[in-house]
Motif scaffolding. Structure first.
Motif, mmCIF file in Angstrom:
data_model
loop_
_atom_site.group_PDB
_atom_site.id
_atom_site.type_symbol
_atom_site.label_atom_id
_atom_site.label_comp_id
_atom_site.label_asym_id
_atom_site.label_seq_id
_atom_site.Cartn_x
_atom_site.Cartn_y
_atom_site.Cartn_z
ATOM 1 N N GLY A 171 0.833 -1.196 0.000
ATOM 2 C CA GLY A 171 0.000 0.000 0.000
ATOM 3 C C GLY A 171 0.869 1.248 0.000
ATOM 4 N N PRO A 172 0.601 2.194 -0.904
ATOM 5 C CA PRO A 172 1.443 3.394 -1.009
ATOM 6 C C PRO A 172 1.310 4.323 0.196
ATOM 7 C CG PRO A 172 -0.411 3.522 -2.530
ATOM 8 C CD PRO A 172 -0.469 2.167 -1.893
ATOM 9 N N SER A 173 2.404 4.989 0.540
ATOM 10 C CA SER A 173 2.434 5.851 1.721
ATOM 11 C C SER A 173 1.571 7.101 1.567
ATOM 12 C CB SER A 173 3.878 6.251 2.051
ATOM 13 O OG SER A 173 4.440 6.979 0.978
ATOM 14 N N ASP A 174 1.144 7.435 0.358
ATOM 15 C CA ASP A 174 0.237 8.582 0.225
ATOM 16 C C ASP A 174 -1.226 8.160 0.401
ATOM 17 O OD1 ASP A 174 0.613 7.273 -2.226
ATOM 18 O OD2 ASP A 174 0.233 9.069 -3.401
ATOM 19 N N TRP A 175 -1.477 6.865 0.687
ATOM 20 C CA TRP A 175 -2.819 6.363 0.991
ATOM 21 C C TRP A 175 -2.906 5.793 2.398
ATOM 22 C CZ3 TRP A 175 -4.110 2.713 -3.713
ATOM 23 C CH2 TRP A 175 -4.136 3.458 -4.905
ATOM 24 N N PHE A 176 -1.758 5.301 2.921
ATOM 25 C CA PHE A 176 -1.758 4.544 4.169
ATOM 26 C C PHE A 176 -0.646 4.991 5.098
ATOM 27 C CE2 PHE A 176 -3.334 1.643 0.861
ATOM 28 C CZ PHE A 176 -4.544 1.250 1.410
ATOM 29 N N THR A 177 -0.858 4.781 6.401
ATOM 30 C CA THR A 177 0.171 4.902 7.426
ATOM 31 C C THR A 177 0.457 3.493 7.911
ATOM 32 O OG1 THR A 177 -0.599 7.092 8.109
ATOM 33 C CG2 THR A 177 0.697 5.830 9.721
ATOM 34 N N GLY A 178 1.723 3.092 7.919
ATOM 35 C CA GLY A 178 2.086 1.755 8.366
ATOM 36 C C GLY A 178 2.135 0.770 7.216
ATOM 37 N N ASP A 179 2.304 -0.497 7.579
ATOM 38 C CA ASP A 179 2.455 -1.562 6.585
ATOM 39 C C ASP A 179 1.096 -2.129 6.194
ATOM 40 O OD1 ASP A 179 5.247 -1.430 6.439
ATOM 41 O OD2 ASP A 179 5.463 -2.713 8.198
ATOM 42 N N GLU A 205 -18.892 10.112 2.492
ATOM 43 C CA GLU A 205 -18.632 10.148 3.932
ATOM 44 C C GLU A 205 -17.117 10.052 4.152
ATOM 45 O OE1 GLU A 205 -20.922 8.124 7.495
ATOM 46 O OE2 GLU A 205 -19.845 6.627 6.306
ATOM 47 N N ILE A 206 -16.526 11.057 4.749
ATOM 48 C CA ILE A 206 -15.085 11.055 5.014
ATOM 49 C C ILE A 206 -14.831 10.110 6.188
ATOM 50 C CG2 ILE A 206 -13.111 12.452 5.708
ATOM 51 C CD1 ILE A 206 -14.477 14.812 4.244
ATOM 52 N N HIS A 207 -13.868 9.186 5.999
ATOM 53 C CA HIS A 207 -13.634 8.142 6.989
ATOM 54 C C HIS A 207 -12.223 7.574 6.856
ATOM 55 C CE1 HIS A 207 -14.656 5.921 3.346
ATOM 56 N NE2 HIS A 207 -14.008 4.882 3.871
ATOM 57 N N TRP A 208 -11.878 6.699 7.808
ATOM 58 C CA TRP A 208 -10.658 5.898 7.734
ATOM 59 C C TRP A 208 -10.957 4.532 8.341
ATOM 60 C CZ3 TRP A 208 -8.398 3.871 12.118
ATOM 61 C CH2 TRP A 208 -8.713 4.479 13.332
ATOM 62 N N HIS A 209 -10.080 3.568 8.073
ATOM 63 C CA HIS A 209 -10.180 2.239 8.664
ATOM 64 C C HIS A 209 -8.800 1.608 8.676
ATOM 65 C CE1 HIS A 209 -10.861 1.093 4.344
ATOM 66 N NE2 HIS A 209 -11.649 2.143 4.393
ATOM 67 N N GLY A 210 -8.603 0.677 9.606
ATOM 68 C CA GLY A 210 -7.313 0.008 9.704
ATOM 69 C C GLY A 210 -7.282 -0.973 10.854
ATOM 70 N N ALA A 211 -6.078 -1.400 11.210
ATOM 71 C CA ALA A 211 -5.878 -2.387 12.272
ATOM 72 C C ALA A 211 -5.867 -1.721 13.634
ATOM 73 C CB ALA A 211 -4.557 -3.118 12.050
ATOM 74 N N SER A 212 -6.120 -2.528 14.654
ATOM 75 C CA SER A 212 -5.952 -2.048 16.021
ATOM 76 C C SER A 212 -4.455 -1.978 16.324
ATOM 77 C CB SER A 212 -6.667 -2.977 17.005
ATOM 78 O OG SER A 212 -6.024 -4.240 17.032
ATOM 79 N N GLY A 213 -4.125 -1.482 17.498
ATOM 80 C CA GLY A 213 -2.724 -1.304 17.842
ATOM 81 C C GLY A 213 -1.947 -2.582 18.062
ATOM 82 N N ASP A 258 -6.012 13.733 3.893
ATOM 83 C CA ASP A 258 -4.859 13.831 4.789
ATOM 84 C C ASP A 258 -4.699 12.575 5.654
ATOM 85 O OD1 ASP A 258 -7.380 14.931 5.723
ATOM 86 O OD2 ASP A 258 -6.361 15.444 7.590
ATOM 87 N N PRO A 259 -3.472 12.337 6.140
ATOM 88 C CA PRO A 259 -3.239 11.176 7.018
ATOM 89 C C PRO A 259 -4.019 11.303 8.328
ATOM 90 C CG PRO A 259 -1.157 12.043 6.200
ATOM 91 C CD PRO A 259 -2.216 13.043 5.823
ATOM 92 N N VAL A 260 -4.374 10.166 8.902
ATOM 93 C CA VAL A 260 -4.939 10.104 10.249
ATOM 94 C C VAL A 260 -3.760 10.261 11.205
ATOM 95 C CG1 VAL A 260 -6.125 8.634 11.924
ATOM 96 C CG2 VAL A 260 -6.833 8.628 9.518
ATOM 97 N N THR A 261 -3.798 11.281 12.050
ATOM 98 C CA THR A 261 -2.685 11.512 12.968
ATOM 99 C C THR A 261 -2.673 10.446 14.065
ATOM 100 O OG1 THR A 261 -3.965 12.908 14.471
ATOM 101 C CG2 THR A 261 -2.884 14.011 12.581
ATOM 102 N N ASP A 262 -1.527 10.300 14.732
ATOM 103 C CA ASP A 262 -1.450 9.379 15.860
ATOM 104 C C ASP A 262 -2.440 9.780 16.951
ATOM 105 O OD1 ASP A 262 0.513 7.890 14.607
ATOM 106 O OD2 ASP A 262 2.172 8.810 15.716
ATOM 107 N N GLU A 263 -2.633 11.085 17.151
ATOM 108 C CA GLU A 263 -3.593 11.563 18.152
ATOM 109 C C GLU A 263 -5.016 11.133 17.787
ATOM 110 O OE1 GLU A 263 -4.830 15.888 18.562
ATOM 111 O OE2 GLU A 263 -3.615 15.618 20.379
ATOM 112 N N GLU A 264 -5.397 11.278 16.531
ATOM 113 C CA GLU A 264 -6.723 10.842 16.080
ATOM 114 C C GLU A 264 -6.871 9.326 16.229
ATOM 115 O OE1 GLU A 264 -7.920 13.977 12.559
ATOM 116 O OE2 GLU A 264 -6.312 12.533 12.151
ATOM 117 N N TYR A 265 -5.841 8.588 15.816
ATOM 118 C CA TYR A 265 -5.880 7.124 15.861
ATOM 119 C C TYR A 265 -5.973 6.602 17.284
ATOM 120 C CZ TYR A 265 -4.228 2.305 15.366
ATOM 121 O OH TYR A 265 -4.100 0.936 15.435
ATOM 122 N N ASN A 266 -5.300 7.257 18.219
ATOM 123 C CA ASN A 266 -5.256 6.805 19.615
ATOM 124 C C ASN A 266 -6.350 7.385 20.498
ATOM 125 O OD1 ASN A 266 -2.962 5.017 19.482
ATOM 126 N ND2 ASN A 266 -1.722 6.847 19.150
ATOM 127 N N ALA A 267 -7.306 8.112 19.913
ATOM 128 C CA ALA A 267 -8.405 8.698 20.687
ATOM 129 C C ALA A 267 -9.250 7.585 21.301
ATOM 130 C CB ALA A 267 -9.259 9.593 19.788
#
Length: 139
Positions: free
Chosen positions: A18-26, A96-104, A127-136
């Motif tokens: 997955g390209p880094s301009d679409w995803f954070t992480g592997d 609908e603006i959204h994100w999805h991914g794995a848990s920590g 834009d990327p989901v920030t660590d602050e948004e992800y860890n809310a």
């Protein structure tokens, strides 16, 4: 009938990073369905390693994800973070603006089903989901 082999032959489809301009992480993507026109549907099996996630994005014609493995998270902009598990189906409404991914601490795999047409791409990346948004706090 057309069979696309997963590992051999000229038309084999390899797993893509997955390209880094679409995803954070592997994140790893396997094309599951890409039907020729007039079909408007495509589907991908998306593998998120722990902490990996999409960027914020939207789909003009909606998106459905079906969780097949692991534990995931998803959120629509302004809403709570939701935990998703195998067998859960999530419909993201059109635009609908959204994100999805794995848990920590767990990977998550889902089948992403999208539509596109001559006027609408399958996805618009934001834009990327920030660590602050992800860890809310989780719902």
């Amino acid at each position: 009938m057309k069979i696309t082999r997963s590992s051999t032959g000229d038309d084999a489809v390899a797993t893509a990073k997955g390209p880094s301009d679409w995803f954070t992480g592997d994140v790893y993507i396997d094309a599951a369905a890409a039907s020729p026109p007039p079909s408007r549907v495509s589907a991908s099996l998306v593998h998120f390693m722990p902490n990996a996630r999409t960027h914020w994005h939207r789909h003009a014609l909606s998106q459905t994800v079906f969780v097949t493995e692991g534990v995931g998270l998803c959120q629509r902009r302004g809403g709570p973070i939701e935990v998703i598990r195998p067998g859960d189906r999530v419909l993201f409404e059109a635009n609908e603006i959204h994100w999805h991914g794995a848990s920590g601490d767990r990977l998550m795999v889902h089948l992403a089903i999208n539509e596109s047409d001559d006027d609408n791409d399958a996805v618009e990346w934001l834009d990327p989901v920030t660590d602050e948004e992800y860890n809310a706090d989780r719902a």
